[in-house]
Design an enzyme around this catalytic site. Sequence first.
Site: not given
Length: 279
Positions: A66, A102
């Site tokens: 990420k 997220d």
Amino acid sequence: MKKLYAVIGNPIAHSMSPLMHNDLFQHYGIDAYYHAFAITKEQLADAIKGFRAMNISGFNVTVPHKVAIIPLLDDIDLLARSIGAVNTVVNENGRLVGYNTDGSGYVQGLLTELSNLKNKKVLVIGAGGAARAIYFTLAYEGVTHIDLTNRTIAKAESLVKECPYEVQSNVLELKEAEEQLEHYDIIIQTTSIGMSPHTECKVLSLHNLKESAFVSDIVYNPLETLLLRQAREKGARTQNGIQMFVHQGALAFEKWTNVMPDSNRMTTKVLKQLGGTKC
């Protein structure tokens, strides 16, 4: 020509994203396929070159890529840049643009149970990537008081210092947080503690939890962690990580297709795969 979407990470075999997204493509009559690729850190740069060559339409990014993915992309959304992590990439006319769904997915999931967040006093447990996304997004959305607790205080202090949004935050030792738990309206557990197979691992004591509190755990395997079970037994409302997983996926799907999918359908699909009913 069938469009290709993907998720990259390592390990990746456990991912339920292909199940969820391929069902949505079929449901909405979109000629596309979603595949999980196991990519090591050493393979990441070559994998992105390969995706460019294939003109991939979009992909998700999970652990451990990420952060490392960022310099390999053409542009980064403002919120993703402030969080410092990307979990969704969109091919925008040949340019790979990174987003982070997220935190936004977590907040959307939370709002399925709570109508107002801004006036709530929040405690976030943990200081890793998920905590960062959730903390920054809550602050971005206007939540004014968010405290953090973590085993390593310095990591939590770094999050507070690096947050670009206006928010009142204190960093607490775990013991301090336990003693002050009655002051919080929402408790958010963002670590892997309690995840299968270590289901009896304890994050902190809920002895001082107030009955009106809402306790959220981003873990969804098991569907009810020890923390959530203990919170429920004390009368608190609870939510596991299914809603975060579903809503971050829904936001990614919308960015790729301009279709906001049915989150209830997604939830049902994931729960059926997990063999449970609790959210």
